[in-house]
Motif scaffolding. Structure first.
Motif, PDB file in Angstrom:
ATOM      1  N   ALA A 216      39.769  30.954  23.152  1.00 63.50           N
ATOM      2  CA  ALA A 216      40.275  30.491  24.444  1.00 63.50           C
ATOM      3  C   ALA A 216      39.853  31.413  25.582  1.00 63.50           C
ATOM      4  CB  ALA A 216      41.802  30.383  24.390  1.00 63.50           C
ATOM      5  N   LEU A 217      39.718  32.720  25.273  1.00 64.11           N
ATOM      6  CA  LEU A 217      39.289  33.682  26.298  1.00 64.11           C
ATOM      7  C   LEU A 217      37.775  33.735  26.455  1.00 64.11           C
ATOM      8  CD1 LEU A 217      41.710  36.647  25.438  1.00 64.11           C
ATOM      9  CD2 LEU A 217      41.886  35.049  27.347  1.00 64.11           C
ATOM     10  N   GLY A 218      37.051  33.019  25.596  1.00 66.36           N
ATOM     11  CA  GLY A 218      35.593  33.021  25.682  1.00 66.36           C
ATOM     12  C   GLY A 218      34.929  34.184  24.989  1.00 66.36           C
TER      13      GLY A 218
ATOM     14  N   PRO B 198      37.816  47.907  37.402  1.00 61.77           N
ATOM     15  CA  PRO B 198      36.437  47.657  37.836  1.00 61.77           C
ATOM     16  C   PRO B 198      36.374  46.433  38.730  1.00 61.77           C
ATOM     17  CG  PRO B 198      36.530  48.087  35.461  1.00 61.77           C
ATOM     18  CD  PRO B 198      37.936  47.942  35.935  1.00 61.77           C
ATOM     19  N   PRO B 199      35.572  46.481  39.801  1.00 59.96           N
ATOM     20  CA  PRO B 199      35.500  45.335  40.715  1.00 59.96           C
ATOM     21  C   PRO B 199      34.838  44.146  40.034  1.00 59.96           C
ATOM     22  CG  PRO B 199      33.815  46.958  41.250  1.00 59.96           C
ATOM     23  CD  PRO B 199      34.685  47.574  40.190  1.00 59.96           C
ATOM     24  N   PRO B 200      35.153  42.932  40.495  1.00 56.24           N
ATOM     25  CA  PRO B 200      34.506  41.749  39.902  1.00 56.24           C
ATOM     26  C   PRO B 200      33.029  41.720  40.252  1.00 56.24           C
ATOM     27  CG  PRO B 200      35.777  41.148  41.849  1.00 56.24           C
ATOM     28  CD  PRO B 200      36.077  42.588  41.566  1.00 56.24           C
ATOM     29  N   PRO B 201      32.202  41.065  39.440  1.00 53.80           N
ATOM     30  CA  PRO B 201      30.769  40.967  39.740  1.00 53.80           C
ATOM     31  C   PRO B 201      30.545  40.186  41.023  1.00 53.80           C
ATOM     32  CG  PRO B 201      31.374  39.537  37.907  1.00 53.80           C
ATOM     33  CD  PRO B 201      32.555  40.381  38.196  1.00 53.80           C
ATOM     34  N   THR B 202      29.489  40.556  41.730  1.00 51.87           N
ATOM     35  CA  THR B 202      29.175  39.886  42.988  1.00 51.87           C
ATOM     36  C   THR B 202      28.599  38.509  42.717  1.00 51.87           C
ATOM     37  OG1 THR B 202      26.989  40.926  42.973  1.00 51.87           O
ATOM     38  CG2 THR B 202      28.754  42.078  44.139  1.00 51.87           C
TER      39      THR B 202
ATOM     40  N   LYS C 150      37.761  35.519  31.870  1.00 55.92           N
ATOM     41  CA  LYS C 150      37.506  36.801  31.221  1.00 55.92           C
ATOM     42  C   LYS C 150      38.081  37.951  32.036  1.00 55.92           C
ATOM     43  CE  LYS C 150      33.392  36.050  28.394  1.00 55.92           C
ATOM     44  NZ  LYS C 150      31.993  36.463  28.168  1.00 55.92           N
ATOM     45  N   ARG C 151      37.868  37.894  33.366  1.00 57.69           N
ATOM     46  CA  ARG C 151      38.361  38.997  34.204  1.00 57.69           C
ATOM     47  C   ARG C 151      39.892  39.016  34.227  1.00 57.69           C
ATOM     48  NH1 ARG C 151      37.379  42.904  37.489  1.00 57.69           N
ATOM     49  NH2 ARG C 151      38.668  43.263  39.343  1.00 57.69           N
TER      50      ARG C 151
END
Length: 550
Positions: A297-299, A482-486, A496-497
């Motif tokens: 479910a979380l991938g 950690p920041p999310p991907p741009t 996922k995040r």
């Protein structure tokens, strides 16, 4: 014919002694070096056919030894030995010219297989084990791990299922917490099958990073990457006609899961850098302590691979659900380690046995085995009793606490809200004096940790005394996640995040509750210790004990 010369480089004397005896009985001529400088000196002055090199050593690391040795023109195959903390270094070592990588602890067969791959046709034939010579307990060979000791109904059902499917050529999925005996069941399946005369190969998917795990499982061709000076068969090829056991399958990267699915479906694969497919006939047994349906479910896990593996699933209950097995297992481990460390001891004191029976064993059978071993080494039951009582319940000398303290077990060693806390009458409550606002943070922390609480100033009977607020010295500010991907994020990336942030908060809260005792935190979170270390690094959590401010 002269015996093959192997140089063992390790800073621990017990490890050098064990490997010397093991390889000597297998037909090798072994010499040892206790440091990197001594190893380079011996390599420059002598001729060795192979080198066993520990990565983590003081003064000069194994990587530096390997770099200098290759820089001086040394071409003997080097097998790198590393624990969990050296996994990233192992990747660098392979790129610097190491021929193979083994994670500690390692077994006899695993070590000799690695040397056989490195030496090719020069490797000596396997020698029988010398009778009467007991291996030292420094490296876990797993010889006694094949003994399945249990009288509980749940384990009897699991064993009956093993007997029914042992000869069926189907994948088996073993489920259960860490330390419940999944490897024991995997070996039992192999030993009861028609493949018992063929190899049983174990791979821990959590101990290796993805790029190294692919080469470990499927092998690589010469020149596939920097440092690949010769072709190397993978574990699947070594397990041909036998059984391959993939432990911690839930830690495998998605990309490798697709390749594993291909092997299960087509019984063939490509080596890393290879252009020709390799066919194998290997029985696959996998194990995990994760909830794979939740991971899907979380991938994090492929649904098609899950259904391919979940032909036969065997769940192993934790030790706290089969307490009738605690005493038989204790007797077995006492006999096993009593021969090595002590003599004339056939049973443990009554208070130790009672503590064992009352304890929940979050680390399951593995924790019980290590506890008995510790008893045999220390020969002092009080130390083990203190540890059991500290892990399992609040000490008897802990003061009665107001309700405000009930959820904090980082100081008093209790179970938080799992056990009732007696609330004393208001007249007996003592409150820690709060520092004034102009006191510095360091002074305030020191003040809060004082052992002598300040008596409460008596208030009128109709006034309300505020509940004291305890400042946990381990509850320090953590860096942001950690920041999310741009760029644009897919729904899968968002999920996922969100899962990572939720895991980060849960892990941080449990670490603070357990005073940053990572093994206790892993047991309470019901994940493996290695998986917790990986997630701490992935989530950017900082251990306050390593901070310069504390």
């Amino acid at each position: 014919m002269d015996r093959i010369a192997v140089l063992v480089v390790d800073d621990e004397e017990s490890v050098r002694t064990f490997l010397s005896e093991l390889l000597g009985s297998a037909g090798y001529q072994v010499r040892c070096a206790s440091s990197g400088a001594q190893a380079l000196e011996m390599l420059a002055g002598g001729s060795f056919d192979a080198v066993l090199l520990d990565v983590v050593m003081p003064e000069m690391s194994g990587l530096e030894v390997l770099r200098r040795y290759r820089g001086q023109g040394g071409n003997a195959p080097v097998v790198v030995l590393s624990g969990l903390t050296g996994a990233d270094d192992a990747v660098r070592a392979m790129k610097m010219g190491a021929s193979d990588y083994l994670s500690k602890p390692l077994g006899n067969d695993e070590l000799q297989d690695a040397l056989a791959r490195a030496l090719g046709t020069r490797a000596p034939e396997r020698q029988p084990v010398v009778q009467g010579v007991a291996p030292r307990p420094v490296v876990d060979t797993g010889a006694d791990a094949r003994v399945l000791i249990s009288s509980s109904p749940s384990m009897r059902r699991a064993r009956a299922l093993v007997e029914r499917i042992a000869n069926e050529n189907v994948p088996v999925l073993l489920l259960g917490e860490s330390g419940t005996g999944k490897e024991v069941i995997a070996r039992e399946i192999h030993s009861r099958s028609q493949r018992r005369g063929r190899p049983f190969i174990k791979v821990n998917c959590a101990a290796l990073p993805g790029e190294l795990l692919e080469s470990e499982l499927f092998g690589h061709e010469r020149g596939a990457f920097t440092g690949a000076t010769a072709e190397k068969p993978g574990k699947f090829e070594l397990a041909d006609q036998g059984t391959i056991f993939l432990d911690e399958i839930g830690e495998m990267a998605i990309r490798l899961q697709a390749k594993l699915l291909q092997v299960l479906q087509d019984e063939e694969f490509f080596r890393v850098g290879g252009k020709k497919s390799v066919r194998v006939d290997s029985r696959v047994v996998v194990a995990t302590n994760r909830d794979l349906e939740k991971e899907i479910a979380l991938g994090n896990f492929r649904e098609d691979l899950y259904y391919r593996l979940n032909v036969v699933a065997i769940r192993l209950p934790p030790l706290r659900e089969r307490r009738e097995d605690v005493m038989p297992l204790t007797d077995h481990f006492l006999k096993k380690y009593g021969r090595q460390y002590i003599s004339g001891v056939n049973e443990l004191p009554t208070e130790v046995l009672q503590a064992f029976a009352d304890y929940d064993w979050p680390g399951n059978v593995r924790e019980l085995e290590n506890m008995v071993r510790r008893l045999c080494v220390l020969k002092d039951p009080t130390l083990v009793l203190d540890e059991l009582h500290g892990e399992g319940r609040a000490p008897a000398s802990a003061p009665s606490l107001p309700t405000a303290y009930a959820g904090d077990d980082s100081v008093y060693g209790g179970r938080g809200m799992e056990e009732p806390v007696r609330v004393p009458p208001a007249s007996s409550v003592q409150v820690l004096e709060m520092p004034s606002r102009n006191v510095s943070g360091a002074t305030a922390l020191s003040h809060m940790q004082s052992h002598a609480p300040t008596p409460v100033v008596h208030e009128p009977l109709n006034s309300v005394i505020p509940a004291p607020r305890y400042v946990n010295p381990f509850d320090v500010p953590q860096p942001p996640p950690p920041p999310p991907p741009t760029g644009e994020l897919s729904l899968k990336d968002i999920g996922k995040r969100a899962a990572m942030l939720a895991e980060r908060e849960a892990i941080l809260a449990m670490l603070q509750r357990t005073a940053w005792n990572k093994r206790r935190a892993a047991g309470k979170l019901r994940i493996s210790y290695k998986a917790l270390l990986y997630k701490i690094k992935e989530c950017g959590i900082i251990d306050p004990r390593s901070s310069a401010e504390l």
